[in-house]
Motif scaffolding. Structure first.
Motif, mmCIF file in Angstrom:
data_model
loop_
_atom_site.group_PDB
_atom_site.id
_atom_site.type_symbol
_atom_site.label_atom_id
_atom_site.label_comp_id
_atom_site.label_asym_id
_atom_site.label_seq_id
_atom_site.Cartn_x
_atom_site.Cartn_y
_atom_site.Cartn_z
ATOM 1 N N PRO A 94 -7.016 8.020 3.713
ATOM 2 C CA PRO A 94 -6.459 9.088 4.554
ATOM 3 C C PRO A 94 -4.956 9.297 4.419
ATOM 4 O O PRO A 94 -4.461 10.387 4.719
ATOM 5 N N SER A 95 -4.216 8.284 3.943
ATOM 6 C CA SER A 95 -2.763 8.443 3.937
ATOM 7 C C SER A 95 -2.071 7.949 2.674
ATOM 8 O O SER A 95 -0.846 7.968 2.600
ATOM 9 N N SER A 96 -2.825 7.525 1.666
ATOM 10 C CA SER A 96 -2.189 7.007 0.460
ATOM 11 C C SER A 96 -3.082 7.239 -0.744
ATOM 12 O O SER A 96 -4.278 6.954 -0.690
ATOM 13 N N PRO A 97 -2.541 7.767 -1.851
ATOM 14 C CA PRO A 97 -3.364 7.966 -3.045
ATOM 15 C C PRO A 97 -3.676 6.636 -3.730
ATOM 16 O O PRO A 97 -2.948 5.656 -3.586
ATOM 17 N N TRP A 98 -4.765 6.627 -4.473
ATOM 18 C CA TRP A 98 -5.122 5.452 -5.259
ATOM 19 C C TRP A 98 -4.331 5.435 -6.570
ATOM 20 O O TRP A 98 -4.057 6.478 -7.151
ATOM 21 N N THR A 99 -4.011 4.239 -7.012
ATOM 22 C CA THR A 99 -3.406 4.020 -8.323
ATOM 23 C C THR A 99 -4.316 3.100 -9.115
ATOM 24 O O THR A 99 -4.767 2.072 -8.593
ATOM 25 N N ALA A 100 -4.600 3.447 -10.371
ATOM 26 C CA ALA A 100 -5.489 2.644 -11.209
ATOM 27 C C ALA A 100 -4.695 1.868 -12.250
ATOM 28 O O ALA A 100 -3.782 2.405 -12.877
ATOM 29 N N GLY A 101 -5.039 0.607 -12.420
ATOM 30 C CA GLY A 101 -4.462 -0.186 -13.492
ATOM 31 C C GLY A 101 -5.180 0.061 -14.800
ATOM 32 O O GLY A 101 -6.079 0.899 -14.892
ATOM 33 N N LYS A 102 -4.809 -0.675 -15.831
ATOM 34 C CA LYS A 102 -5.433 -0.528 -17.143
ATOM 35 C C LYS A 102 -6.783 -1.241 -17.168
ATOM 36 O O LYS A 102 -7.004 -2.218 -16.450
ATOM 37 N N VAL A 103 -7.677 -0.750 -18.008
ATOM 38 C CA VAL A 103 -8.919 -1.473 -18.277
ATOM 39 C C VAL A 103 -8.556 -2.678 -19.141
ATOM 40 O O VAL A 103 -7.952 -2.530 -20.207
ATOM 41 N N THR A 104 -8.892 -3.868 -18.660
ATOM 42 C CA THR A 104 -8.426 -5.111 -19.274
ATOM 43 C C THR A 104 -9.607 -6.006 -19.598
ATOM 44 O O THR A 104 -10.527 -6.150 -18.801
ATOM 45 N N ALA A 105 -9.582 -6.622 -20.771
ATOM 46 C CA ALA A 105 -10.650 -7.547 -21.158
ATOM 47 C C ALA A 105 -10.539 -8.845 -20.362
ATOM 48 O O ALA A 105 -9.441 -9.316 -20.064
ATOM 49 N N GLY A 106 -11.688 -9.427 -20.018
ATOM 50 C CA GLY A 106 -11.710 -10.695 -19.311
ATOM 51 C C GLY A 106 -12.064 -10.536 -17.846
ATOM 52 O O GLY A 106 -12.539 -9.488 -17.404
ATOM 53 N N VAL A 107 -11.836 -11.601 -17.099
ATOM 54 C CA VAL A 107 -12.128 -11.637 -15.669
ATOM 55 C C VAL A 107 -10.892 -12.139 -14.934
ATOM 56 O O VAL A 107 -10.367 -13.204 -15.274
#
Length: 211
Positions: free
Chosen positions: A52-65
């Protein structure tokens, strides 16, 4: 031997030695390395339940866990290995966070077996949380199946500590062929604060992108 002949012979010997040395100095061609496996499709920031008050930010797709998953009581046993596994972190500027982890298995049967084990771990997770930490109370909700790919399921877990911390977590598990994915969303609050309908749409999108 005449001086001219000796000098010519020495010149020839020196030339051969230099040629041999140069050939030995050339490094052998490196063996071709196998290309890194291509990850399956992942969610974008816009695919997450709107905040409701903050956009999402996505990180990089990263290999591993990530270490947080390896140590997670609900997911760590099944997802902790890391082979042919990728993840992506999401965050907002406030307290809401999310993560997607996808695993590609050797076959559809192997993926189905892994999904079955992970389902068992998620369903039993709230009880195991309380057994491990007497200061925590945990409750579980099953939000059912979704008709996408080769199947998906949505769960919710609420935890509350003796000092007042209250957190709600939505988890979904889906499969398409030999690839499985887990979407993990969380923030402060209780069951009523969980955007279950929007999270189901997110799950449908996540499984749809595994192709």
């Amino acid at each position: 031997m005449p001086k001219r002949t000796r000098a010519g012979a020495l010149t020839m010997i020196t030339g051969v030695a230099l040629a041999v040395g140069a050939s030995l100095a050339v490094p052998a061609a490196a063996a071709p390395t196998a290309a890194a496996p291509k990850p399956p499709g992942f969610l974008a920031a816009a695919d997450l339940p709107p905040h409701p008050s903050s956009p999402w930010t996505a990180g990089k797709v990263t290999a591993g866990v990530p270490e947080a998953v390896q140590q997670d009581l609900c997911l760590g046993v099944v997802l902790g290995g890391g082979q042919n596994t990728w993840y992506r972190e999401f965050r907002t500027d406030l307290d809401t966070h999310a993560r997607q982890v996808s695993v590609r298995l050797p076959s559809a049967d192997a993926a189905k077996s892994r999904v079955r084990k992970l389902d068992e771990d998620i369903v039993s997770c709230a009880d195991r949380m309380e057994m491990e930490d007497p200061e925590t109370r945990a409750a579980f909700q099953d939000h059912g199946d979704l008709p996408v790919g080769d199947g998906a399921h949505v769960y919710a877990i609420h935890t509350e500590t003796s000092w007042g911390a209250s957190d709600i977590r939505l988890l979904s598990l889906g499969r398409e062929g030999n690839t499985m994915t887990v979407v993990d969303w969380g923030q402060m609050g209780g069951f009523r604060d969980a955007p279950v309908k929007a999270f189901k749409r997110t799950t449908v999108t996540a499984v749809g992108k595994l192709h």
